[in-house]
Design an enzyme around this catalytic site. Structure first.
Site, PDB file in Angstrom:
ATOM      1  N   HIS A 137       8.565 -22.852   3.343  1.00 34.47           N
ATOM      2  CA  HIS A 137       7.597 -22.426   4.726  1.00 34.47           C
ATOM      3  C   HIS A 137       7.539 -24.170   4.944  1.00 34.47           C
ATOM      4  CE1 HIS A 137       5.461 -18.516   5.200  1.00 34.47           C
ATOM      5  NE2 HIS A 137       6.393 -18.437   3.979  1.00 34.47           N
ATOM      6  N   CYS A 169       0.915 -16.862   4.538  1.00 34.49           N
ATOM      7  CA  CYS A 169       0.843 -15.818   4.025  1.00 34.49           C
ATOM      8  C   CYS A 169      -1.322 -15.327   3.713  1.00 34.49           C
ATOM      9  CB  CYS A 169       0.831 -16.082   2.411  1.00 34.49           C
ATOM     10  SG  CYS A 169       0.531 -15.025   1.457  1.00 34.49           S
ATOM     11  N   HIS A 217      13.866 -19.828   0.521  1.00 36.87           N
ATOM     12  CA  HIS A 217      12.507 -18.668   1.765  1.00 36.87           C
ATOM     13  C   HIS A 217      11.308 -20.506   1.323  1.00 36.87           C
ATOM     14  CE1 HIS A 217       9.960 -16.495   3.846  1.00 36.87           C
ATOM     15  NE2 HIS A 217       8.927 -16.572   2.657  1.00 36.87           N
ATOM     16  N   ARG A 226       7.630  -9.849   9.618  1.00 37.56           N
ATOM     17  CA  ARG A 226       7.296  -9.790   8.389  1.00 37.56           C
ATOM     18  C   ARG A 226       6.329 -10.693   7.526  1.00 37.56           C
ATOM     19  NH1 ARG A 226       5.714 -11.751   3.906  1.00 37.56           N
ATOM     20  NH2 ARG A 226       8.137 -12.756   3.027  1.00 37.56           N
ATOM     21  N   ASP A 227       7.450 -12.022   7.206  1.00 40.63           N
ATOM     22  CA  ASP A 227       6.825 -13.354   6.578  1.00 40.63           C
ATOM     23  C   ASP A 227       5.400 -13.839   8.505  1.00 40.63           C
ATOM     24  OD1 ASP A 227       5.279 -15.442   5.651  1.00 40.63           O
ATOM     25  OD2 ASP A 227       6.996 -15.944   4.874  1.00 40.63           O
ATOM     26  N   ASN A 238       7.081 -20.514   8.841  1.00 42.09           N
ATOM     27  CA  ASN A 238       8.075 -20.610   8.145  1.00 42.09           C
ATOM     28  C   ASN A 238       8.958 -21.520   8.783  1.00 42.09           C
ATOM     29  OD1 ASN A 238       7.790 -17.141   7.319  1.00 42.09           O
ATOM     30  ND2 ASN A 238       8.870 -17.617   5.662  1.00 42.09           N
TER      31      ASN A 238
HETATM   32  P1  HMG Z   1      -4.534  -2.399  -5.127  1.00 40.62           P
HETATM   33  O1  HMG Z   1      -5.884  -2.855  -4.289  1.00 40.62           O
HETATM   34  O2  HMG Z   1      -4.461  -2.974  -7.176  1.00 40.62           O
HETATM   35  O3  HMG Z   1      -3.807  -1.159  -5.052  1.00 40.62           O
HETATM   36  O4  HMG Z   1      -3.924  -3.008  -4.179  1.00 40.62           O
HETATM   37  P2  HMG Z   1      -4.629   0.165  -5.916  1.00 40.62           P
HETATM   38  O5  HMG Z   1      -3.069   0.605  -6.904  1.00 40.62           O
HETATM   39  O6  HMG Z   1      -5.151   0.018  -6.512  1.00 40.62           O
HETATM   40  O7  HMG Z   1      -4.942   0.937  -4.654  1.00 40.62           O
HETATM   41  C1  HMG Z   1      -5.954   0.827  -3.981  1.00 40.62           C
HETATM   42  C2  HMG Z   1      -5.833   1.245  -2.546  1.00 40.62           C
HETATM   43  O8  HMG Z   1      -4.793   1.235  -1.817  1.00 40.62           O
HETATM   44  C3  HMG Z   1      -5.432   2.645  -2.583  1.00 40.62           C
HETATM   45  O9  HMG Z   1      -5.996   3.857  -0.999  1.00 40.62           O
HETATM   46  C4  HMG Z   1      -3.929   3.136  -3.039  1.00 40.62           C
HETATM   47  O10 HMG Z   1      -3.649   3.723  -2.246  1.00 40.62           O
HETATM   48  C5  HMG Z   1      -3.603   2.190  -1.574  1.00 40.62           C
HETATM   49  P3  HMG Z   1      -7.430   3.981  -1.562  1.00 40.62           P
HETATM   50  O11 HMG Z   1      -7.439   5.078  -1.939  1.00 40.62           O
HETATM   51  O12 HMG Z   1      -8.248   2.546  -1.537  1.00 40.62           O
HETATM   52  O13 HMG Z   1      -7.457   5.030  -0.046  1.00 40.62           O
HETATM   53  N1  HMG Z   1      -2.180   0.766  -1.405  1.00 40.62           N
HETATM   54  C6  HMG Z   1      -1.288   0.781  -1.113  1.00 40.62           C
HETATM   55  N2  HMG Z   1      -1.095   1.651   0.259  1.00 40.62           N
HETATM   56  C7  HMG Z   1       0.287   1.689   0.755  1.00 40.62           C
HETATM   57  N3  HMG Z   1       0.948   1.018   0.998  1.00 40.62           N
HETATM   58  C8  HMG Z   1       1.066   0.838  -0.687  1.00 40.62           C
HETATM   59  C9  HMG Z   1       0.097   1.069  -1.305  1.00 40.62           C
HETATM   60  N4  HMG Z   1      -0.535   0.198  -2.879  1.00 40.62           N
HETATM   61  C10 HMG Z   1      -2.030   0.443  -2.722  1.00 40.62           C
HETATM   62  N5  HMG Z   1       1.720  -0.209  -0.838  1.00 40.62           N
HETATM   63  C11 HMG Z   1      -1.584  -3.955  -3.464  1.00 40.62           C
HETATM   64  C12 HMG Z   1      -2.134  -3.233  -4.240  1.00 40.62           C
HETATM   65  C13 HMG Z   1      -0.484  -4.434  -4.139  1.00 40.62           C
HETATM   66  C14 HMG Z   1      -0.853  -2.917  -2.757  1.00 40.62           C
HETATM   67  C15 HMG Z   1      -2.286  -5.353  -2.597  1.00 40.62           C
HETATM   68  O14 HMG Z   1      -2.909  -6.363  -3.104  1.00 40.62           O
HETATM   69  C16 HMG Z   1      -1.809  -4.935  -1.409  1.00 40.62           C
HETATM   70  O15 HMG Z   1      -0.835  -4.348  -0.518  1.00 40.62           O
HETATM   71  N6  HMG Z   1      -1.711  -6.697  -1.257  1.00 40.62           N
HETATM   72  C17 HMG Z   1      -0.600  -7.245   0.034  1.00 40.62           C
HETATM   73  C18 HMG Z   1      -0.005  -8.434  -0.111  1.00 40.62           C
HETATM   74  C19 HMG Z   1       0.656  -8.963   0.569  1.00 40.62           C
HETATM   75  O16 HMG Z   1       1.481  -7.903   0.909  1.00 40.62           O
HETATM   76  N7  HMG Z   1       1.084 -10.387   0.730  1.00 40.62           N
HETATM   77  C20 HMG Z   1       2.304 -11.101   1.910  1.00 40.62           C
HETATM   78  C21 HMG Z   1       3.738 -11.073   1.595  1.00 40.62           C
HETATM   79  S1  HMG Z   1       3.657 -11.576  -0.329  1.00 40.62           S
HETATM   80  C22 HMG Z   1       4.315 -13.117   0.871  1.00 40.62           C
HETATM   81  O17 HMG Z   1       4.147 -13.668   1.896  1.00 40.62           O
HETATM   82  C23 HMG Z   1       5.222 -14.249   0.227  1.00 40.62           C
HETATM   83  C24 HMG Z   1       6.983 -14.299   0.927  1.00 40.62           C
HETATM   84  O18 HMG Z   1       6.611 -14.084   1.423  1.00 40.62           O
HETATM   85  C25 HMG Z   1       7.555 -15.487  -0.143  1.00 40.62           C
HETATM   86  C26 HMG Z   1       7.350 -16.638  -0.123  1.00 40.62           C
HETATM   87  O19 HMG Z   1       6.659 -17.280   1.211  1.00 40.62           O
HETATM   88  O20 HMG Z   1       6.952 -16.681  -1.655  1.00 40.62           O
HETATM   89  C27 HMG Z   1       7.013 -13.213   0.401  1.00 40.62           C
HETATM   90 MG    MG Z   2       6.715 -16.227   2.965  1.00 46.84          MG
END
Ligand code: HMG
Ligand code: MG
Length: 310
Positions: A207, A238, A205, A13-14, A247
């Site tokens: 990095h 990210c 967790h 994932r990450d 990581n």
């Molecule tokens: P948004 O644009 O605010 O969502 O995004 P929305 O509700 O307005 O919907 C917009 C469109 O996205 C719609 O589709 C939804 O259906 C679709 P359209 O009508 O335009 O065709 N949609 C989705 N589709 C599939 N799955 C979903 C989903 N939600 C909405 N779940 C959202 C909000 C959260 C979805 C967006 O901002 C997003 O996907 N962000 C991804 C963020 C991400 O993955 N970041 C990396 C992971 S976090 C990380 O790495 C940190 C961690 O490792 C810990 C650390 O290191 O700190 C965990």
């Molecule tokens: Mg992370």
């Protein structure tokens, strides 16, 4: 008997989420199998996020369907909104990770919500998962520094951790999203969180942007933490947190704990193959700090075998 450590592999994932080259589902599963063969038993296997935001995770449901579920392996799915929760649940996930960033801007950039809305939203997902009979793990992200807002106070981290636990999170993970931490800060934060919530339900967790992650892992261990996230070969980052590097590498972490007498269940020598699979899939040169030593050991073993065969 030696003490057990859980290494939670987040490479699928990450590790992959930032990779521009799409790794086909079969490749992701091949990597998962290679890690299982080396003894890895806990994975954050994918994220059910918007495929527009993170194209690499577009096949989350297919990955989930292909996970080898019969080998006593624990899997969790990262979900960042209700839609993601429902997609993951429908795909068969039973453990859900949520990631609440510690600052307004990071939440905005990551999930298009401010801090208050994100806190409410994740609390709602945690409560819903609990009601529906599932487990949750709540990250407090950017806990050691934010790429947009800089330093984060310990008070904020404690407040967000408390909110996630009050909502019913089964586990908490303190995350250094961009590798901004240092050992002293890590000690202060982990001590404070352990004081409030105990170490049993806490994971970390880290990095490794500034080569502090191994030391911070050891410090967390001293504070009682026994669950550590890592990524094979040090993959990771990210897309919404500029500056974030991979990581801490699974092979480095597993080796450090094994060599210090802890039981990770991981055969570090066998992780070499998983690193090679990850390299082939991503086209990157990967590997933790242990790599040069690993290679020298292989050379020695090959030379010995050649002499024996003469
Ligand atoms: P948004 O644009 O605010 O969502 O995004 P929305 O509700 O307005 O919907 C917009 C469109 O996205 C719609 O589709 C939804 O259906 C679709 P359209 O009508 O335009 O065709 N949609 C989705 N589709 C599939 N799955 C979903 C989903 N939600 C909405 N779940 C959202 C909000 C959260 C979805 C967006 O901002 C997003 O996907 N962000 C991804 C963020 C991400 O993955 N970041 C990396 C992971 S976090 C990380 O790495 C940190 C961690 O490792 C810990 C650390 O290191 O700190 C965990
Ligand atoms: Mg992370």
């Amino acid at each position: 008997m030696s003490e057990k450590i859980v290494i939670n592999e987040v490479g699928l994932r990450d590790g992959l989420q930032i990779q521009p080259k799409f790794v086909p589902t079969a490749g992701k599963l091949e990597l998962c199998h290679a890690l299982i063969d080396a003894g890895v038993r806990a994975f954050e296997a994918t994220s059910f996020v918007s495929p527009k935001a993170v194209p690499q995770m577009a096949d989350a449901a297919e990955v989930w369907a292909g996970l080898p579920l019969d080998k006593g392996v624990d899997y969790s799915a990262l979900v960042l909104n209700e839609k993601g929760y429902e997609r993951a649940r429908d795909a068969g996930a039973k453990v859900f990770a949520v990631a609440l960033a510690s600052t307004e801007t990071m939440n905005q950039r990551n999930i298009n919500m401010g801090l208050e809305q994100a806190t409410k939203s994740f609390a709602g997902i945690i409560a819903r998962a609990k009601k529906e009979g599932f487990k949750t793990r709540a990250y407090v992200s950017t806990a050691l520094g934010c790429p947009y807002e800089g330093e984060v106070s310990v008070k904020v981290v404690l407040d967000l951790a408390e909110k996630m636990m009050a909502a019913g999170a089964d586990r908490l993970a303190i995350a250094d999203t961009i590798g901004a931490g240092n050992p002293k800060l890590c000690e202060t934060i982990i001590k404070a969180v352990v004081k409030e919530h105990g170490a049993e339900r806490l994971g970390v967790h880290f990095h490794d942007t500034r080569a502090m992650a191994m030391t911070m892992s050891w410090i967390s261990l001293q504070e009682g933490v026994r669950e550590f996230d890592s990524s094979i070969g040090g993959l990771g980052g990210c897309p919404f947190a500029p500056g974030a590097r991979g990581n801490v590498a699974t092979e480095d972490l597993a080796f450090m704990f094994n060599d210090s007498g802890y039981e990770t269940g991981i055969d570090v020598a066998k992780l070499r193959r998983a690193v090679m699979v990850a390299e082939r899939l991503t086209g990157l040169k990967l590997g933790g700090r242990i790599t040069d030593w690993w290679v020298s050991q292989e050379r020695k073993a090959a030379a010995k075998a050649a002499i024996a065969a003469e």
